[in-house]
Design a protein around this motif. Structure first.
Motif, short mmCIF file in Angstrom:
data_model
loop_
_atom_site.label_atom_id
_atom_site.label_comp_id
_atom_site.label_asym_id
_atom_site.label_seq_id
_atom_site.Cartn_x
_atom_site.Cartn_y
_atom_site.Cartn_z
N ILE A 184 0.83 -1.20 0.00
CA ILE A 184 0.00 0.00 0.00
C ILE A 184 0.87 1.25 0.00
O ILE A 184 1.86 1.32 0.72
CB ILE A 184 -0.95 -0.03 1.21
N ILE B 103 -2.49 1.09 -4.19
CA ILE B 103 -1.49 0.03 -4.13
C ILE B 103 -0.35 0.32 -5.09
O ILE B 103 -0.50 1.07 -6.06
CB ILE B 103 -2.10 -1.35 -4.47
N GLN C 220 -15.45 6.68 -3.69
CA GLN C 220 -14.02 6.98 -3.69
C GLN C 220 -13.31 6.26 -2.56
O GLN C 220 -13.82 6.22 -1.44
CB GLN C 220 -13.79 8.49 -3.53
N ILE C 221 -12.11 5.74 -2.86
CA ILE C 221 -11.33 5.14 -1.79
C ILE C 221 -10.77 6.27 -0.92
O ILE C 221 -10.16 7.21 -1.43
CB ILE C 221 -10.16 4.29 -2.32
N ASP C 222 -11.03 6.16 0.36
CA ASP C 222 -10.57 7.16 1.29
C ASP C 222 -9.26 6.68 1.92
O ASP C 222 -8.28 7.41 2.01
CB ASP C 222 -11.67 7.32 2.35
N LYS C 223 -9.28 5.43 2.37
CA LYS C 223 -8.11 4.85 3.02
C LYS C 223 -7.98 3.39 2.62
O LYS C 223 -8.97 2.73 2.35
CB LYS C 223 -8.29 4.90 4.55
N LEU C 224 -6.75 2.94 2.62
CA LEU C 224 -6.50 1.53 2.33
C LEU C 224 -5.51 1.03 3.37
O LEU C 224 -4.50 1.69 3.65
CB LEU C 224 -5.90 1.43 0.92
N ARG C 225 -5.84 -0.11 4.00
CA ARG C 225 -4.89 -0.65 4.96
C ARG C 225 -4.75 -2.15 4.74
O ARG C 225 -5.66 -2.78 4.17
CB ARG C 225 -5.35 -0.34 6.39
N PRO C 226 -3.62 -2.71 5.16
CA PRO C 226 -3.47 -4.15 4.98
C PRO C 226 -4.42 -4.90 5.90
O PRO C 226 -4.71 -4.45 7.01
CB PRO C 226 -2.02 -4.42 5.35
#
Ligand SMILES: Cc1cc2nc3c(=O)[nH]c(=O)nc-3n(C[C@H](O)[C@H](O)[C@H](O)COP(=O)(O)OP(=O)(O)OC[C@H]3O[C@@H](n4cnc5c(N)ncnc54)[C@H](O)[C@@H]3O)c2cc1C
Lengths: 320, 255
Positions: free
Chosen positions: B19, B25, B217-223
């Motif tokens: 990420i 990504i 909309q993607i705001d946050k991405l975490r594993p």
């Protein structure tokens, strides 16, 4: 301000789908008025159960001619009609076959955002979480627009009762001529229990060796009230139908208990079941990824272990 | 007959996902054609065996690198490709508008195939949005397909243990499920031939798309952290099973 929230109440011959209670729990909020949308005409019969979970208005959706038989386009238009009439701007449902067929149609008609397979929703910020990239990441999405649709992954939200007194209403929609017609509904043998919604799943992989051996999983499943799943290898070999495949290119499941029998635990298989609450692995190879990433593992031959498990469960669950 | 197939360039399922900036990504990984789209192309190629004047056009929205996935589609049977270039990853509302605009410029569709879902974003909705944009009927999660007299008959899973038999007139949109067919993998000559097939590139920003009422909309991405502490239950099968049942009943209370 009161927010009006619609929930598609999916039912089967046995009544309301059990996994729906988690969805209702997710939709509740201090300023929320919850509308349960029912298509099978049995609203009154569902009143006790729905009001126990906080549904305020139970709406029977029908046309002048009576019940609306399954037609995804017709259901979608009827729901859009009902949303408009009851001033509902947010819709919740279970991520099921029917929701996956109807919610995108509603979202498209309303030009509204939709997120299916959500694991959490926050209506104050209009955000929702879901997994992406084979379950390797969790994304928080921000929705914009005037209407919002959410499908909740079955079993991820703990159902909590919150009693209110519900009112039963009926809503008549106009039916329009649809170019898509449903000619028949056929029985589809092999997956009588919905895999995605089953609270317990026992699944077999390559180690099952043939179709006939799946019988030992069915026997165990019957004692547990579980559904039977499979890895892609078992599906590709033709031992079981594709509807039983768990994983990236199969069904995503999130049961309370997942028992993996002779399944190595590939990334693609994990993608479909990694959010299970408890994972049990039965495998001859202690190094298998499934054994490394389970809650409880038994190193052993499934053909020895499963029959014992079935027998022991019979007595353990009978003297509960 | 114009047969369009919507395909998507997605990260390989086995790729290690890293990420960046907490919202996207690292795309320096292997990409593949979305597995469900292979079933869509296979279904389109099947039509071509019976309908001699059918032309199969693969359409994708993606970055320049998505050309590789268009080439895979060409090797699997598409005649030509359209790449709608976009440097962002647009949401399904924008994607459907872009595909509609590009197809409309290209020709008059008789049938549009798509994969039932994409394995990266798992949105399950682009074909339906395309359906409303064109005012074409849509069937999704299709496991059998037949075309006769410009009418399509498909089977689509509607519930556990139940399958709906659906009919639609052409033009229509079909979302391919995995059980629809067995995609045939291209031979070396197929791959060589695909290199010479034409691909037209259009800039998404040049399509003057109508704005959408909503957005995703993607705001946050975490594993996803999913490390479990595996407890291996030792002992002979009888004893191990007894202990397992005890743990399931008393420790985790799932049975
Ligand atoms: C694009 C793509 C999508 C995919 N989608 C999916 C998907 O949706 N679902 C899926 O499952 N796979 C999927 N796969 C395939 C995946 O990569 C694996 O090949 C597959 O999951 C392996 O199945 P398995 O675990 O049954 O077999 P194997 O990996 O061969 O594992 C068999 C296991 O059984 C154990 N075993 C053998 N004998 C016994 C015994 N007697 N008792 C107990 N244990 C025993 C072995 O130790 C081994 O761990 C996908 C692959 C790709 C490339």
């Amino acid at each position: 301000m009161m927010t009006h929230i619609g929930i598609l109440i999916e039912t089967t011959a046995d009544g309301i789908k059990p996994a729906l209670n988690g969805v209702i729990t997710a939709a509740r909020g201090p300023e929320h008025k919850l509308y349960g949308l029912v298509f099978d005409g049995k609203s009154a019969a569902y009143k006790d159960e729905l009001q126990a979970f906080g549904i305020h208005k139970i709406v029977d959706i029908q046309s002048d001619e009576g019940l609306l038989n399954w037609n995804p386009d017709c259901w979608a238009r009827a729901m859009v009609d009902a949303l408009d009439y009851f001033e509902i701007d947010t819709l919740f449902g279970l991520t099921s076959f029917q929701t996956k067929d109807v919610f995108p149609r509603i979202a498209a008609l309303l030009d509204a955002p939709l997120l299916l397979d959500c694991i959490g929703v926050d209506l104050r910020t209009l955000t929702a979480e879901k997994s992406q990239f084979s379950g390797k990441t969790i994304a928080t999405f921000k929705l914009g627009g005037t209407h919002y649709l959410f499908g909740i992954r079955p079993n991820v939200i703990d159902p909590q009762p919150s009693p209110v007194t519900a009112e039963v209403l009926s809503f008549k929609t106009k039916i329009s001529e649809e170019s898509l017609t449903v000619e028949a509904v056929k029985e589809d043998a092999g997956d009588a229990i919905d895999l995605a919604e089953a609270p317990i799943i026992i699944a077999g992989g390559r180690a099952m060796q043939n179709a006939g051996n799946f019988r030992i999983l069915y026997e165990c499943a019957q004692v547990l009230g579980a559904a039977v799943g499979a890895s892609r290898v078992a599906v590709d070999a033709g031992w079981v139908p594709h509807s039983m495949q768990v994983g990236q290119t199969g069904t995503t499941v999130s049961p309370n208990l997942y028992i993996a029998c002779g399944i190595s635990g590939s990334v693609q298989h994990f993608a479909g079941m990694k959010t299970a609450q408890v994972i049990v692995a039965i495998n001859t190879d202690p190094q298998a990824a499934m054994m490394q990433n389970c809650d409880y593992g038994i190193v052993g031959d499934l053909f020895d272990v499963i029959p014992i498990l079935t027998r022991r469960l019979k007595s353990a669950l009978n003297d509960k | 007959m114009n047969v369009y197939v919507c395909i998507k360039h997605v990260p390989d399922t086995a790729a290690k996902i890293t990420i960046i900036d907490n919202n996207r990504i690292d795309e320096k990984v292997t990409f593949i054609i979305n597995p469900y789209d292979e079933n869509a192309i296979e279904a389109a190629s099947g039509l071509k065996r019976h309908i001699t004047d059918a032309e199969i056009i693969a359409v994708t929205v993606g970055k320049a690198s998505a050309e590789a996935t268009l080439r895979s589609a060409l090797a699997m049977g598409a005649d030509r490709g359209i790449l709608i270039r976009c440097e962002r990853n647009p949401d399904s509302l924008v994607t459907a508008r872009a595909i509609k605009a590009a197809i409309e410029r290209d020709g008059k569709p008789d049938i549009i195939f798509a994969g039932n879902e994409s394995i990266d974003s798992e949105g399950f909705q682009t074909p339906f949005r395309l359906g409303v944009a064109f005012n074409f009927p849509v069937a999704s999660n299709v496991v059998s397909f037949k075309l006769e007299d410009r009418r399509v008959t498909v089977e689509s899973k509607m519930n556990a243990g139940e399958m709906a038999v659906i009919r639609m007139p052409l033009p229509c949109i079909v979302g391919a499920g995995k059980a629809l067919n067995q995609p045939r993998y291209p031979t070396l000559p197929d791959i060589m031939k695909a290199r010479k097939k034409p691909i037209q590139t259009i800039d998404l920003d040049r399509l003057n798309l109508p704005t959408a009422a909503g957005s995703i909309q993607i705001d946050k991405l975490r594993p996803a952290v999913d490390q479990r502490h595996a407890k291996i239950i030792e002992g002979p099968p009888e004893a191990a099973v007894t202990e397992l049942i005890r743990l399931l009943k008393e420790e985790t209370r799932v049975i």
